[in-house]
Scaffold this motif. Structure first.
Motif, PDB file in Angstrom:
ATOM      1  N   GLY A  22     -16.830  26.467  -3.926  1.00 45.43           N
ATOM      2  CA  GLY A  22     -16.327  26.303  -4.963  1.00 45.43           C
ATOM      3  C   GLY A  22     -14.958  25.764  -6.424  1.00 45.43           C
ATOM      4  O   GLY A  22     -14.871  25.138  -6.859  1.00 45.43           O
ATOM      5  N   ASP A  23     -14.061  26.959  -5.103  1.00 43.03           N
ATOM      6  CA  ASP A  23     -12.495  26.717  -6.174  1.00 43.03           C
ATOM      7  C   ASP A  23     -12.349  25.597  -6.018  1.00 43.03           C
ATOM      8  O   ASP A  23     -12.143  24.819  -7.179  1.00 43.03           O
ATOM      9  N   ALA A  24     -12.469  24.763  -4.652  1.00 42.04           N
ATOM     10  CA  ALA A  24     -12.099  23.415  -4.655  1.00 42.04           C
ATOM     11  C   ALA A  24     -12.176  22.331  -5.388  1.00 42.04           C
ATOM     12  O   ALA A  24     -11.853  21.942  -5.971  1.00 42.04           O
ATOM     13  N   ILE A  25     -13.357  22.542  -5.573  1.00 44.02           N
ATOM     14  CA  ILE A  25     -14.767  21.333  -6.560  1.00 44.02           C
ATOM     15  C   ILE A  25     -13.321  21.406  -8.262  1.00 44.02           C
ATOM     16  O   ILE A  25     -13.586  20.408  -8.350  1.00 44.02           O
ATOM     17  N   PHE A  26     -13.390  23.331  -8.470  1.00 42.45           N
ATOM     18  CA  PHE A  26     -13.327  22.865 -10.067  1.00 42.45           C
ATOM     19  C   PHE A  26     -12.195  23.389 -10.175  1.00 42.45           C
ATOM     20  O   PHE A  26     -11.237  22.716 -11.129  1.00 42.45           O
ATOM     21  N   GLN A  27     -10.782  22.408  -9.015  1.00 41.05           N
ATOM     22  CA  GLN A  27      -9.452  22.245  -9.290  1.00 41.05           C
ATOM     23  C   GLN A  27      -9.829  21.108  -9.176  1.00 41.05           C
ATOM     24  O   GLN A  27      -8.960  20.270 -10.230  1.00 41.05           O
ATOM     25  N   ARG A  28     -10.292  20.425  -7.959  1.00 43.14           N
ATOM     26  CA  ARG A  28     -10.215  19.140  -8.379  1.00 43.14           C
ATOM     27  C   ARG A  28      -9.741  18.050  -9.836  1.00 43.14           C
ATOM     28  O   ARG A  28     -10.325  17.753 -10.003  1.00 43.14           O
ATOM     29  N   SER A  29     -11.573  18.897  -9.603  1.00 44.65           N
ATOM     30  CA  SER A  29     -12.759  18.439 -11.363  1.00 44.65           C
ATOM     31  C   SER A  29     -11.700  18.849 -12.441  1.00 44.65           C
ATOM     32  O   SER A  29     -10.999  17.420 -13.004  1.00 44.65           O
ATOM     33  N   THR A  30     -10.191  19.794 -12.572  1.00 46.36           N
ATOM     34  CA  THR A  30      -9.219  19.763 -13.292  1.00 46.36           C
ATOM     35  C   THR A  30      -8.812  18.155 -13.251  1.00 46.36           C
ATOM     36  O   THR A  30      -7.555  18.392 -14.039  1.00 46.36           O
ATOM     37  N   LEU A  31      -8.170  18.974 -12.236  1.00 49.19           N
ATOM     38  CA  LEU A  31      -6.744  17.614 -12.035  1.00 49.19           C
ATOM     39  C   LEU A  31      -7.409  16.244 -12.310  1.00 49.19           C
ATOM     40  O   LEU A  31      -6.176  15.164 -12.699  1.00 49.19           O
ATOM     41  N   LEU A  32      -8.837  15.798 -11.948  1.00 52.39           N
ATOM     42  CA  LEU A  32      -9.222  14.720 -12.204  1.00 52.39           C
ATOM     43  C   LEU A  32      -9.068  14.759 -13.777  1.00 52.39           C
ATOM     44  O   LEU A  32      -8.305  13.240 -14.455  1.00 52.39           O
ATOM     45  N   ILE A  33      -9.206  15.482 -14.491  1.00 51.60           N
ATOM     46  CA  ILE A  33      -9.389  15.559 -16.130  1.00 51.60           C
ATOM     47  C   ILE A  33      -8.173  14.852 -16.285  1.00 51.60           C
ATOM     48  O   ILE A  33      -7.469  14.767 -17.352  1.00 51.60           O
ATOM     49  N   THR A  34      -6.769  16.096 -16.277  1.00 54.04           N
ATOM     50  CA  THR A  34      -5.637  15.788 -16.683  1.00 54.04           C
ATOM     51  C   THR A  34      -4.863  14.835 -15.710  1.00 54.04           C
ATOM     52  O   THR A  34      -4.184  14.813 -16.894  1.00 54.04           O
ATOM     53  N   ARG A  35      -5.054  14.943 -15.401  1.00 50.19           N
ATOM     54  CA  ARG A  35      -4.195  13.365 -14.293  1.00 50.19           C
ATOM     55  C   ARG A  35      -4.719  12.229 -15.014  1.00 50.19           C
ATOM     56  O   ARG A  35      -4.253  10.981 -15.712  1.00 50.19           O
TER      57      ARG A  35
END
Length: 139
Positions: A22-35
């Motif tokens: 779960g943590d990795a999914i939310f981290q990757r989602s955040t990075l996608l939207i941020t970048r």
């Protein structure tokens, strides 16, 4: 989808390797939207390719982070949507599916990219208190 079709190094070498937590999914989602950017509008999931989005909605970012495909709706995606719903509707009182509720929240006209990132971060660290009304996270 075959694991050989999705290689994070090809789609974005700056993102951490895909780990099904779960943590990795939310981290990757955040990075996608941020970048790469965030989008909204009547269920729009992504801009670009489903395997290489140039911008993504909250649902599209979660799907891409879980499976490498912004159109996917597998078990990992459903679990991520349920976690987001738990943050948005802690009493499970809305009469919508997880998908519908998250899409509606994302597509609220005054919604911002920063609010979306804050929501993803609150899901990543579930022990954080829910945002207060003054934090402008609510829908």
């Amino acid at each position: 989808m075959s694991a050989t079709l999705y290689d994070p190094a090809i789609t974005d070498p700056t993102l951490p390797p895909l780990v099904q937590t779960g943590d990795a999914i939310f981290q990757r989602s955040t990075l996608l939207i941020t970048r790469r950017g965030w989008c909204q509008g009547q269920g729009l999931l992504y801009v670009g390719s489903p395997h290489d989005p140039q911008a993504a909605s909250l649902v599209g970012a979660l799907a891409w982070a879980a499976t490498g495909d912004a159109e996917s709706c597998g078990a990992e995606v459903r679990a991520a949507l349920a976690a987001v719903r738990a943050r948005l509707d802690p009493h499970n009182s809305a009469f919508f599916s997880d998908w519908e509720l998250v899409c509606a929240w994302n597509d609220t006209p005054a919604r911002t990219r920063q609010q979306t990132i804050a929501l993803l971060q609150s899901c990543r660290y579930p022990t954080l208190p829910l945002p207060r009304r003054g934090d402008r996270l609510e829908g």
